[in-house]
Design an enzyme around this catalytic site. Sequence first.
Site, PDB file in Angstrom:
ATOM      1  N   GLY A 110       0.749  -1.431   0.336  1.00  0.00           N
ATOM      2  CA  GLY A 110      -0.027  -0.597  -0.443  1.00  0.00           C
ATOM      3  C   GLY A 110       1.296   1.253  -0.098  1.00  0.00           C
ATOM      4  N   GLY A 111       0.081   2.461   0.176  1.00  0.00           N
ATOM      5  CA  GLY A 111       0.567   3.339   0.188  1.00  0.00           C
ATOM      6  C   GLY A 111       2.328   3.322   1.252  1.00  0.00           C
ATOM      7  CD  GLU A 112       2.139   5.389   5.880  1.00  0.00           C
ATOM      8  OE1 GLU A 112       1.786   5.551   6.886  1.00  0.00           O
ATOM      9  OE2 GLU A 112       2.767   6.549   5.220  1.00  0.00           O
ATOM     10  CD  GLU A 113      -0.462  -1.357   5.589  1.00  0.00           C
ATOM     11  OE1 GLU A 113      -1.043  -1.602   4.302  1.00  0.00           O
ATOM     12  OE2 GLU A 113      -1.761  -0.798   6.530  1.00  0.00           O
TER      13      GLU A 113
END
Length: 118
Positions: A15-18
């Site tokens: 994900g975005g920052e995952e």
Amino acid sequence: MSETVGDAGTVCRYGGEEFAVIVPGGNRKQTAQLAEKIRQNIAASPFDLRKVECPCDERKVTASFGVAVFDSATQSVISNPKFLVKAADRALYAAKDAGRNCVRVFTPKRKKATAAAK
């Protein structure tokens, strides 16, 4: 992260920052130790900001990790990859709730014994 994981698994953006780290055949202890090693390496490697317009020279970064493993202890609640990801997500939120910058491992809750089973 990829350097720390090496041949033990694969790192991918989820994900975005995952990010997800897939470790085939890893058990809970090994996988948690790997997550802790990644966490320590991230914390020990601040971003160098000297080449950009910023009031500071570097920025420290931390990371929280949720670990989930499909094994004999979890197979009763993790029946497919979707539930494995959900279990890792629950562990990640436990790490965030614990103050962040730590590793938490998904452990299924034991069912309480019913009166009839006693």
